[in-house]
Design a protein around this motif. Structure first.
Motif, mmCIF file in Angstrom:
data_model
loop_
_atom_site.group_PDB
_atom_site.id
_atom_site.type_symbol
_atom_site.label_atom_id
_atom_site.label_comp_id
_atom_site.label_asym_id
_atom_site.label_seq_id
_atom_site.Cartn_x
_atom_site.Cartn_y
_atom_site.Cartn_z
ATOM 1 N N GLY A 150 28.141 -12.672 -3.746
ATOM 2 C CA GLY A 150 27.993 -11.452 -4.541
ATOM 3 C C GLY A 150 26.551 -11.198 -4.941
ATOM 4 N N PHE A 185 29.007 -10.531 2.337
ATOM 5 C CA PHE A 185 29.495 -11.434 1.299
ATOM 6 C C PHE A 185 29.773 -12.832 1.854
ATOM 7 C CE2 PHE A 185 29.672 -7.882 -1.440
ATOM 8 C CZ PHE A 185 29.917 -8.340 -2.728
ATOM 9 N N ASN A 186 30.250 -12.912 3.085
ATOM 10 C CA ASN A 186 30.481 -14.218 3.697
ATOM 11 C C ASN A 186 29.175 -14.977 3.899
ATOM 12 O OD1 ASN A 186 33.266 -13.940 3.829
ATOM 13 N ND2 ASN A 186 33.228 -13.047 5.887
ATOM 14 N N THR A 216 31.308 -8.632 -7.991
ATOM 15 C CA THR A 216 32.410 -8.971 -7.098
ATOM 16 C C THR A 216 32.428 -8.036 -5.895
ATOM 17 O OG1 THR A 216 33.994 -7.515 -8.213
ATOM 18 C CG2 THR A 216 33.745 -9.757 -9.079
ATOM 19 N N GLN A 217 33.066 -8.477 -4.840
ATOM 20 C CA GLN A 217 33.121 -7.679 -3.622
ATOM 21 C C GLN A 217 33.906 -6.387 -3.828
ATOM 22 O OE1 GLN A 217 34.199 -9.866 -0.155
ATOM 23 N NE2 GLN A 217 34.415 -8.059 1.158
ATOM 24 N N SER A 218 34.981 -6.459 -4.592
ATOM 25 C CA SER A 218 35.823 -5.270 -4.787
ATOM 26 C C SER A 218 35.065 -4.163 -5.514
ATOM 27 C CB SER A 218 37.090 -5.637 -5.564
ATOM 28 O OG SER A 218 36.762 -6.171 -6.839
ATOM 29 N N ALA A 249 34.382 -1.975 3.536
ATOM 30 C CA ALA A 249 34.799 -3.370 3.341
ATOM 31 C C ALA A 249 34.483 -4.223 4.567
ATOM 32 C CB ALA A 249 36.290 -3.434 3.029
ATOM 33 N N VAL A 282 32.382 -2.669 -3.145
ATOM 34 C CA VAL A 282 33.000 -1.812 -2.126
ATOM 35 C C VAL A 282 33.339 -0.446 -2.712
ATOM 36 C CG1 VAL A 282 35.079 -1.480 -0.728
ATOM 37 C CG2 VAL A 282 33.888 -3.677 -0.691
ATOM 38 N N MET A 335 30.903 -5.201 4.142
ATOM 39 C CA MET A 335 30.757 -6.085 2.997
ATOM 40 C C MET A 335 31.298 -7.481 3.292
ATOM 41 S SD MET A 335 29.142 -4.426 0.752
ATOM 42 C CE MET A 335 28.721 -2.741 0.289
ATOM 43 N N ASP A 336 32.331 -7.582 4.104
ATOM 44 C CA ASP A 336 32.873 -8.893 4.461
ATOM 45 C C ASP A 336 31.801 -9.760 5.116
ATOM 46 O OD1 ASP A 336 35.410 -8.533 3.479
ATOM 47 O OD2 ASP A 336 36.247 -7.805 5.371
#
Length: 207
Positions: free
Chosen positions: A83, A78-79, A51-53, A71, A56, A74-75
């Motif tokens: 993941g 991930f976009n 997961t992104q969280s 973040a 990060v 990562m945005d």
């Protein structure tokens, strides 16, 4: 004649018994192989995307930066790709005067908990001058088996960007995609031509 017939019957019974035993062993072998194949399939299915969280948190601790800064990068990643199935946290150094080289080492961590040392090196060609030393955090996509990582990965032209003090570019070979994130002295972001070779052992020659 009677004795001969009895001997032949015993031989026939012995042959039948051997055939039965061989058949039983064959069935057992098939059952064992099917169990092993199912076990391997389950191990592959256990490699899930992170997961992104959680990525990060791990990356921000590694870089020693705020979660907000990491973040932002990562945005974007991930976009674009979602993941990752694994990541590499490590360090690298390199230098160039138009033609240069890059060397690094770190730890490969799969989403199922498997980890092992990894090294990388490669030549660079482009409008790039000077040297750099950096911490790196590489997101890896579509990696189900660690063995599939250890090969050469060319950089993707035009994929480099710089956000919140972190330099990012994409590398791709087959289905496996790498997104190395670098923080340190000199992003050397302008280098798009070249490749990195990942291996289980360190090497001196960058090619």
């Amino acid at each position: 004649m009677l004795i001969t017939n009895m001997r032949e019957k015993r031989l026939d019974r012995g042959r039948i018994s051997l055939i039965h035993i061989a058949s039983i062993f064959a069935l057992l072998a098939i059952l064992v192989l099917s169990v092993i194949n199912k076990s391997n399939a389950q191990q592959v299915n256990q490699v899930e995307n992170m997961t992104q969280s959680e990525v990060v948190k791990i990356a921000s601790r590694w870089f020693g930066m705020s979660s907000e800064s990491v973040a932002e990068v990562m945005d974007v990643i991930f976009n674009k790709h979602g993941g990752p199935s694994a990541y590499i946290r490590g360090e690298e150094a390199g230098g160039a005067f138009v033609i240069g080289a890059r060397y690094g080492r770190g730890e490969l961590v799969m989403s199922d908990g498997h980890s092992e040392p990894v090294y990388w090196r490669g030549p660079t060609i482009g409008p790039d001058y000077g040297g750099n030393a950096a911490k790196t955090f590489t997101l890896i996509y579509n990696l189900q088996n660690p063995d599939d990582l250890f090969r050469r990965y060319p950089g993707v032209d035009g994929s480099a960007f710089f956000i919140a003090g972190l330099a990012v570019n994409f590398q791709e070979r087959g289905d496996v995609i790498l997104a190395p994130i670098r923080a340190g002295v000199g992003g050397r972001l302008g280098v798009n031509v070249g490749y990195l070779k990942y291996s289980r052992k360190a090497g001196k020659i960058p090619f």
